[in-house]
Design an enzyme around this catalytic site. Structure first.
Site, PDB file in Angstrom:
ATOM      1  CB  SER A 245     -84.910 -79.422  42.406  1.00  0.00           C
ATOM      2  OG  SER A 245     -83.924 -79.058  41.471  1.00  0.00           O
ATOM      3  CG  ASN A 246     -79.611 -80.199  42.807  1.00  0.00           C
ATOM      4  OD1 ASN A 246     -79.090 -79.190  42.343  1.00  0.00           O
ATOM      5  ND2 ASN A 246     -79.837 -81.291  42.076  1.00  0.00           N
ATOM      6  CE1 TYR A 247     -81.555 -74.427  48.538  1.00  0.00           C
ATOM      7  CE2 TYR A 247     -80.473 -76.327  49.557  1.00  0.00           C
ATOM      8  CZ  TYR A 247     -81.448 -75.341  49.576  1.00  0.00           C
ATOM      9  OH  TYR A 247     -82.305 -75.268  50.635  1.00  0.00           O
TER      10      TYR A 247
END
Ligand code: C5P
Length: 221
Positions: free
Chosen positions: A29-31
């Protein structure tokens, strides 16, 4: 009473990250916090829009008056977006979509070994580009997070994906962009541009929603 320039307007907004499963207990995923998309949804509802908020996994309360559709993977976000977009007047792609997914998700938890491990990734569909290619397309707004040549990449992205508008942020600035409260945007459309200086994401969302409303009304009247 406050003016409701978006009364009767159906709006779909994507927000937050997407998650791509590796196995039953792991993902890529990402932030992205989802803050900008949620702030836009709240600002749009305040202006009278009927808002559908397609949300990846975030820790945020659903803005008052918005219908929230929770998704996890990019494919799920794509399916929800393509179902809602044909009924929408405005579509805003604020989600930080995972560009790749794992080619073959393991059915069981992957065991560690002392060897290197390789994951094969395949491209995900581009949600906003698919929406902008619909025959009866809504007014489409995209985002661009860039670390260099922000204006140039953003305008190129707008043309390539057939967007009506693009909002670019410079994520190389440590105090602006991903997973922070403040942001600054440079917004482009076919024959104009506007800078929205650094502000908290809610104030910025209100300004951006005003700009989107003006451009949308200009295109549809
Ligand atoms: O190409 P890039 O990912 O930088 O473009 C960002 C814009 O495209 C954002 O508006 C984002 O929500 C949207 N996007 C999308 N589906 C993807 C990738 C990006 O809707 N698979």
């Amino acid at each position: 009473p406050p003016a409701k320039p978006l009364a009767g307007c159906q709006m779909t907004i994507t927000a937050g990250p997407t998650r791509e499963a590796i196995d039953p207990v792991r993902y890529i995923s990402n932030y992205s916090s989802g803050k900008m998309g949620y702030a836009l949804a709240q600002a749009a509802a305040k202006l009278g829009a009927q808002v559908s908020l397609i949300s990846g996994p975030v820790h945020l309360a659903t803005p008052a008056g918005c219908q929230r559709i929770d998704v996890s993977s990019t494919q799920q976000m794509y399916d929800a977006a393509l179902r809602l977009a044909p009924k929408s007047d405005i579509f805003i792609a604020c989600a930080a979509v995972a560009d790749y997914r794992v080619a073959a998700v393991a059915e069981q938890k992957i065991k560690k070994s002392d060897e290197q491990m390789r994951l094969t990734l395949v491209r995900n569909p581009d949600i906003v580009a698919a929406v902008a290619n619909l025959a009866d397309k809504p007014f489409v707004v995209g985002f661009a997070a860039e670390t260099q040549d922000v204006a140039c990449y953003a305008k190129d992205k707008m043309q390539r994906k057939h967007l009506d508008m693009i909002a670019a942020n410079d994520v190389s600035q440590p105090d602006s962009g991903f997973n922070v409260d403040d942001n600054a945007l440079h917004v482009f459309w076919a024959d104009g541009e506007q800078l929205l200086p650094r502000a908290d994401k809610y104030q910025l969302a209100e300004q951006l929603m005003q700009l989107i409303t003006t451009r949308y009304q200009h295109e549809t009247n």
